[in-house]
Motif scaffolding. Structure first.
Motif, PDB file in Angstrom:
ATOM      1  N   GLY A   1      -2.288 -21.853  52.439  1.00 41.52           N
ATOM      2  CA  GLY A   1      -3.363 -20.867  52.398  1.00 41.52           C
ATOM      3  C   GLY A   1      -4.153 -21.009  51.110  1.00 41.52           C
ATOM      4  O   GLY A   1      -3.561 -21.081  50.027  1.00 41.52           O
ATOM      5  N   ILE A   2      -5.476 -21.068  51.224  1.00 43.13           N
ATOM      6  CA  ILE A   2      -6.325 -21.282  50.050  1.00 43.13           C
ATOM      7  C   ILE A   2      -7.301 -20.119  49.899  1.00 43.13           C
ATOM      8  O   ILE A   2      -8.005 -19.763  50.840  1.00 43.13           O
ATOM      9  N   VAL A   3      -7.329 -19.526  48.711  1.00 45.92           N
ATOM     10  CA  VAL A   3      -8.302 -18.484  48.384  1.00 45.92           C
ATOM     11  C   VAL A   3      -9.166 -19.030  47.260  1.00 45.92           C
ATOM     12  O   VAL A   3      -8.699 -19.242  46.141  1.00 45.92           O
ATOM     13  N   LEU A   4     -10.442 -19.291  47.589  1.00 40.22           N
ATOM     14  CA  LEU A   4     -11.345 -19.923  46.633  1.00 40.22           C
ATOM     15  C   LEU A   4     -12.111 -18.893  45.816  1.00 40.22           C
ATOM     16  O   LEU A   4     -12.220 -17.722  46.199  1.00 40.22           O
ATOM     17  N   GLN A   5     -12.665 -19.351  44.714  1.00 37.61           N
ATOM     18  CA  GLN A   5     -13.480 -18.487  43.859  1.00 37.61           C
ATOM     19  C   GLN A   5     -14.744 -18.054  44.602  1.00 37.61           C
ATOM     20  O   GLN A   5     -15.114 -16.887  44.599  1.00 37.61           O
ATOM     21  N   ASP A   6     -15.404 -19.008  45.254  1.00 44.06           N
ATOM     22  CA  ASP A   6     -16.623 -18.720  46.016  1.00 44.06           C
ATOM     23  C   ASP A   6     -16.222 -18.522  47.469  1.00 44.06           C
ATOM     24  O   ASP A   6     -16.109 -19.481  48.230  1.00 44.06           O
ATOM     25  N   VAL A   7     -16.000 -17.280  47.856  1.00 42.04           N
ATOM     26  CA  VAL A   7     -15.518 -16.981  49.207  1.00 42.04           C
ATOM     27  C   VAL A   7     -16.661 -17.133  50.205  1.00 42.04           C
ATOM     28  O   VAL A   7     -17.741 -16.585  50.012  1.00 42.04           O
ATOM     29  N   PHE A   8     -16.401 -17.876  51.274  1.00 44.58           N
ATOM     30  CA  PHE A   8     -17.407 -18.052  52.322  1.00 44.58           C
ATOM     31  C   PHE A   8     -17.029 -17.191  53.516  1.00 44.58           C
ATOM     32  O   PHE A   8     -15.956 -17.329  54.081  1.00 44.58           O
ATOM     33  N   LEU A   9     -17.935 -16.282  53.891  1.00 47.61           N
ATOM     34  CA  LEU A   9     -17.767 -15.483  55.100  1.00 47.61           C
ATOM     35  C   LEU A   9     -18.893 -15.816  56.056  1.00 47.61           C
ATOM     36  O   LEU A   9     -20.048 -15.970  55.642  1.00 47.61           O
ATOM     37  N   PHE A  10     -18.565 -15.941  57.340  1.00 44.63           N
ATOM     38  CA  PHE A  10     -19.567 -16.253  58.345  1.00 44.63           C
ATOM     39  C   PHE A  10     -20.305 -14.993  58.767  1.00 44.63           C
ATOM     40  O   PHE A  10     -19.814 -13.878  58.596  1.00 44.63           O
ATOM     41  N   SER A  11     -21.475 -15.186  59.334  1.00 45.91           N
ATOM     42  CA  SER A  11     -22.259 -14.058  59.846  1.00 45.91           C
ATOM     43  C   SER A  11     -21.583 -13.547  61.117  1.00 45.91           C
ATOM     44  O   SER A  11     -21.961 -13.896  62.237  1.00 45.91           O
ATOM     45  N   ASP A  12     -20.573 -12.716  60.909  1.00 50.54           N
ATOM     46  CA  ASP A  12     -19.745 -12.232  62.021  1.00 50.54           C
ATOM     47  C   ASP A  12     -19.037 -10.972  61.552  1.00 50.54           C
ATOM     48  O   ASP A  12     -19.247 -10.504  60.431  1.00 50.54           O
ATOM     49  N   THR A  13     -18.192 -10.434  62.403  1.00 42.91           N
ATOM     50  CA  THR A  13     -17.470  -9.218  62.035  1.00 42.91           C
ATOM     51  C   THR A  13     -16.396  -9.525  61.006  1.00 42.91           C
ATOM     52  O   THR A  13     -15.961 -10.678  60.855  1.00 42.91           O
ATOM     53  N   ILE A  14     -15.959  -8.478  60.312  1.00 46.07           N
ATOM     54  CA  ILE A  14     -14.871  -8.638  59.345  1.00 46.07           C
ATOM     55  C   ILE A  14     -13.621  -9.138  60.057  1.00 46.07           C
ATOM     56  O   ILE A  14     -12.925 -10.043  59.571  1.00 46.07           O
ATOM     57  N   GLU A  15     -13.340  -8.566  61.224  1.00 43.44           N
ATOM     58  CA  GLU A  15     -12.136  -8.959  61.966  1.00 43.44           C
ATOM     59  C   GLU A  15     -12.171 -10.436  62.333  1.00 43.44           C
ATOM     60  O   GLU A  15     -11.164 -11.142  62.170  1.00 43.44           O
ATOM     61  N   ASN A  16     -13.307 -10.929  62.809  1.00 45.85           N
ATOM     62  CA  ASN A  16     -13.397 -12.347  63.186  1.00 45.85           C
ATOM     63  C   ASN A  16     -13.343 -13.255  61.963  1.00 45.85           C
ATOM     64  O   ASN A  16     -12.831 -14.375  62.049  1.00 45.85           O
TER      65      ASN A  16
ATOM     66  N   ALA B   1      -2.137  -6.152  57.393  1.00 49.67           N
ATOM     67  CA  ALA B   1      -2.382  -7.011  56.225  1.00 49.67           C
ATOM     68  C   ALA B   1      -3.406  -6.373  55.295  1.00 49.67           C
ATOM     69  O   ALA B   1      -3.269  -6.426  54.067  1.00 49.67           O
ATOM     70  N   ALA B   2      -4.433  -5.747  55.856  1.00 47.34           N
ATOM     71  CA  ALA B   2      -5.457  -5.088  55.044  1.00 47.34           C
ATOM     72  C   ALA B   2      -4.864  -3.930  54.248  1.00 47.34           C
ATOM     73  O   ALA B   2      -5.238  -3.698  53.088  1.00 47.34           O
ATOM     74  N   LYS B   3      -3.940  -3.199  54.864  1.00 44.72           N
ATOM     75  CA  LYS B   3      -3.282  -2.101  54.151  1.00 44.72           C
ATOM     76  C   LYS B   3      -2.425  -2.636  53.012  1.00 44.72           C
ATOM     77  O   LYS B   3      -2.404  -2.060  51.913  1.00 44.72           O
TER      78      LYS B   3
ATOM     79  N   PRO C   1       0.752 -18.259  55.303  1.00 43.31           N
ATOM     80  CA  PRO C   1       1.132 -19.605  54.861  1.00 43.31           C
ATOM     81  C   PRO C   1       2.326 -19.528  53.915  1.00 43.31           C
ATOM     82  O   PRO C   1       2.509 -18.540  53.203  1.00 43.31           O
ATOM     83  N   LYS C   2       3.106 -20.585  53.892  1.00 44.39           N
ATOM     84  CA  LYS C   2       4.255 -20.613  52.988  1.00 44.39           C
ATOM     85  C   LYS C   2       3.843 -21.071  51.593  1.00 44.39           C
ATOM     86  O   LYS C   2       4.495 -20.752  50.600  1.00 44.39           O
ATOM     87  N   ILE C   3       2.761 -21.836  51.533  1.00 42.72           N
ATOM     88  CA  ILE C   3       2.236 -22.312  50.251  1.00 42.72           C
ATOM     89  C   ILE C   3       0.864 -21.673  50.039  1.00 42.72           C
ATOM     90  O   ILE C   3       0.008 -21.723  50.919  1.00 42.72           O
ATOM     91  N   LEU C   4       0.667 -21.081  48.866  1.00 41.61           N
ATOM     92  CA  LEU C   4      -0.572 -20.360  48.580  1.00 41.61           C
ATOM     93  C   LEU C   4      -1.262 -20.992  47.381  1.00 41.61           C
ATOM     94  O   LEU C   4      -0.630 -21.272  46.361  1.00 41.61           O
TER      95      LEU C   4
ATOM     96  N   ILE D   1      -2.876 -10.015  44.768  1.00 45.94           N
ATOM     97  CA  ILE D   1      -2.250 -11.317  44.517  1.00 45.94           C
ATOM     98  C   ILE D   1      -0.729 -11.182  44.446  1.00 45.94           C
ATOM     99  O   ILE D   1       0.014 -12.010  45.004  1.00 45.94           O
ATOM    100  N   GLU D   2      -0.249 -10.166  43.758  1.00 45.68           N
ATOM    101  CA  GLU D   2       1.194  -9.968  43.639  1.00 45.68           C
ATOM    102  C   GLU D   2       1.843  -9.799  45.003  1.00 45.68           C
ATOM    103  O   GLU D   2       2.913 -10.347  45.274  1.00 45.68           O
ATOM    104  N   LYS D   3       1.187  -9.022  45.876  1.00 46.94           N
ATOM    105  CA  LYS D   3       1.722  -8.831  47.227  1.00 46.94           C
ATOM    106  C   LYS D   3       1.630 -10.123  48.038  1.00 46.94           C
ATOM    107  O   LYS D   3       2.531 -10.456  48.806  1.00 46.94           O
ATOM    108  N   LEU D   4       0.529 -10.845  47.857  1.00 52.68           N
ATOM    109  CA  LEU D   4       0.297 -12.064  48.620  1.00 52.68           C
ATOM    110  C   LEU D   4       1.270 -13.175  48.224  1.00 52.68           C
ATOM    111  O   LEU D   4       1.746 -13.932  49.070  1.00 52.68           O
ATOM    112  N   MET D   5       1.605 -13.269  46.922  1.00 51.02           N
ATOM    113  CA  MET D   5       2.453 -14.356  46.442  1.00 51.02           C
ATOM    114  C   MET D   5       3.938 -14.106  46.712  1.00 51.02           C
ATOM    115  O   MET D   5       4.738 -15.034  46.606  1.00 51.02           O
ATOM    116  N   LYS D   6       4.278 -12.911  47.070  1.00 51.62           N
ATOM    117  CA  LYS D   6       5.679 -12.562  47.254  1.00 51.62           C
ATOM    118  C   LYS D   6       6.321 -13.442  48.332  1.00 51.62           C
ATOM    119  O   LYS D   6       5.886 -13.472  49.478  1.00 51.62           O
ATOM    120  N   GLY D   7       7.365 -14.179  47.966  1.00 49.66           N
ATOM    121  CA  GLY D   7       8.075 -15.034  48.910  1.00 49.66           C
ATOM    122  C   GLY D   7       7.369 -16.339  49.221  1.00 49.66           C
ATOM    123  O   GLY D   7       7.784 -17.062  50.128  1.00 49.66           O
TER     124      GLY D   7
END
Length: 591
Positions: free
Chosen positions: A423-438, A455-457, A501-504, A525-531
């Motif tokens: 799983g990759i979280v980049l500095q420049d986040v790209f979101l498509f012209s679509d709903t948040i859910e999609n 996951a959002a919670k 993902p197992k690797i972040l 990040i702390e929650k995401l990196m756990k495990g």
């Protein structure tokens, strides 16, 4: 010659053969179209012949019954011609649209499989042109090019044959204007080809300019450069207009000249025919038929220049499309291993990597991260940190060395399975012209709405999303422009978490946000990196002090490694970076 302006050969057999492969799934319709074209060509000289026999027969003999019979035959011929013309137009259009749909899907499928190196060297505007404009040109090849040329040539052959069968002397008189018509058509063809090339180049320049400046509009406005950029656009647009007007001029000259030549042919027919009629050597019906033959004969000749140019442009477009389809700039899926479970250990062993030839951006990189460990990568901009991400996920392949996940070389993994495990979280986040859910689901329909909400919670953004109009169905617009940088970043964390993902990999995840949002992101990040095994790239050293291991990059090499405390104790590069940032923070606080 520029790829956008070069012209193709009309009878480029290798390209035409490749083009026919696109038609192969529709062979029945293609051969039916050929049959319709043949019938259309056969019907072309039929009406003048019927008029000749009507004038010389029933009308001359005052035979009313025969006249009604001939009129019925002419009406039937006209109805049949109408049906054939409809079939020709519909079939050629249907075939063209189905072929270009298939080609466009093949081109897009190829584009999304290309490695990032290809996009580094190819302007986006060019790929858009290939996928949209060049593919659309193929439709004209079927509706106005290849099939139409075959029909026109066949019509010419049949008309000439019927003319000579009817009266060979009058045929020679009629055809005496052909050399002049062919010469004018050739000159027009060459001129209009050059003007089309200029138009195509101008369109390409317009597309590139508009796309680039709309994307960089914030820079244009920041530097108050609107007037200057507008003047540049006016200049490009003026060249586009002049190129189009030049092509209009050629059409304006050619068609009247062609009509004059055709009319001169009719004049010769009438002059010669009238003399023959007065000498009782020819019937009035024959002369009338030849006047009609003349119009039928010169019409396809006038159109052939346009047809050939359409086919030429189609050949050029096909050639450019085939270059994309034939490119080998794809990441080969060399492996077949699909792990049931990924533990997440990562190891780089003597890794060397260069984007171009031997200009290495990573040199002899060696490090490992055990499952569940957090390894931080720090260093100056351009030190090679982000390149680690690119080669770990095989966006680029390394030149030398080995990268392993769970003690297996990454090239042994199935490519999709490899990337799903990272799983990759980049500095420049790209979101498509679509709903948040999609944007969170990213096409994975196995991910339910409840999983996204959960996951959002966990990340802490559920309340923020619910406050938006429509909640999770809120459209974030192009590139997520309706959200702040921090909001886009938080949504990218939800996206990473829900795919589990197992690797972040976190690339500068907090470098462009305010302190309050940074706190939220740090909690996420702390929650995401756990495990999970985590590789964290950061400029703010305060964010990675708890990392199990910190790697200091400099000019593509790891110059130091250890924990935060160990590196400070060494008093080397990391300690110097930490000292500089500490002073910057103190200065900001004092200000």
């Amino acid at each position: 010659m520029n790829e956008e302006t070069k012209s193709g050969q009309i009878f480029d057999l290798p390209t035409l053969k490749r083009l026919y492969k696109f038609v192969k799934p529709y062979q029945k319709q293609f051969f039916l179209l050929i049959g319709v074209i043949i019938v259309s060509a056969v019907l072309s000289p039929l009406l003048p012949l019927l008029i000749k026999y009507t004038v010389d027969g029933p009308i001359a003999e005052r035979n009313l019954g025969g006249l009604l019979t001939m009129m019925a035959l002419m009406v039937a011929t006209l109805v049949l011609r109408g049906i054939v013309q409809f079939s020709n137009t519909y079939l050629s259009g249907w075939l063209g649209q189905n072929v270009i749909m298939d080609v466009r899907m093949q081109v897009y499928e190829k584009i999304i499989s290309l490695r990032l190196k290809y996009f580094d060297n190819t302007p986006v505007g060019r790929l858009v042109t290939r996928t949209i404009s060049d593919v659309e040109t193929l439709s004209d090849v079927f509706s106005e090019g290849m099939a139409a040329i075959v029909g026109d040539i066949l019509q010419l052959i049949l008309i000439i044959g019927v003319m000579f069968y009817t009266d060979w002397k009058l045929s020679l008189v009629s055809l005496s204007m052909i050399p002049l018509m062919l010469f004018s058509t050739y000159v027009f063809k060459e001129k209009i080809k050059d003007s089309f090339n200029e138009v195509r180049a101008a369109v390409a320049n317009l597309n590139t300019f508009v796309q680039e400046h709309i994307s960089g509009m914030n820079i244009v406005q920041i530097f108050s450069n609107e007037d200057q950029e507008y003047r540049k656009f006016v200049d490009i647009n003026t060249k586009h207009r002049k190129a189009h007007i030049r092509s209009i001029l050629y059409y304006s000259v050619y068609y009247p000249v062609a009509d004059v030549i055709s009319s001169a042919g009719i004049g010769l027919i009438v002059w010669y025919g009238a003399n023959q009629i007065m000498d009782l050597q020819m019937s009035f019906g024959t002369v009338l038929a030849f006047v009609m033959f003349n119009n039928l004969f010169f019409m396809p000749i006038r159109q052939l220049a346009d047809r050939f140019n359409t086919l030429q442009m189609g050949i050029v477009s096909t050639d450019r499309i085939l270059k994309i389809l034939d490119t080998d700039e794809i990441t080969p899926n060399t492996g077949t291993h699909i792990p049931g479970k990924v533990e997440g250990s990562v190891a780089f062993e003597n890794v060397w990597f260069a984007y171009n030839d031997e200009q290495y951006v990573l040199k002899n990189i060696n490090f490992s991260a055990r499952s569940g460990e957090t390894v931080a990568l720090v260093g100056a901009t351009g030190a090679g940190k982000s390149s680690v991400i690119n080669i770990l996920s095989r966006f680029y392949d390394i030149n030398k060395g080995e990268i392993r996940i769970d003690d297996l070389p990454i090239k042994t993994y199935d490519l999709d399975a490899l990337r799903r495990s990272i799983g990759i979280v980049l500095q420049d986040v790209f979101l498509f012209s679509d709903t948040i859910e999609n944007n969170i689901r990213m096409g994975d329909q196995s991910i339910t709405h409840d999983q996204i909400v959960e996951a959002a919670k966990l990340v802490g953004v559920h309340d923020f999303i619910e406050r938006l109009p429509g909640g999770y169905t809120y459209n974030v617009r192009e590139r997520g422009s309706s959200l702040s940088v921090g909001q886009r970043q938080l949504i990218s964390f939800v996206r990473a978490m829900v795919h589990d993902p197992k690797i972040l990999v976190l690339d500068e995840a907090t470098s462009s946000v305010d302190s309050e949002t940074e706190t939220l992101i740090q909690q996420a990040i702390e929650k995401l990196m756990k495990g999970r095994t985590a590789l964290v790239i950061a400029h703010r050293l305060s964010t990675i002090q708890e990392a199990d291991k910190i790697l200091v990059f400099d000019k593509g090499e790891i110059v130091e490694s250890g924990s935060h405390a160990e590196l400070l104790e060494k008093g080397g590069v990391y300690a110097e970076l930490h000292k500089m940032q500490y002073k910057e923070v103190e200065k900001v606080n004092l200000d």
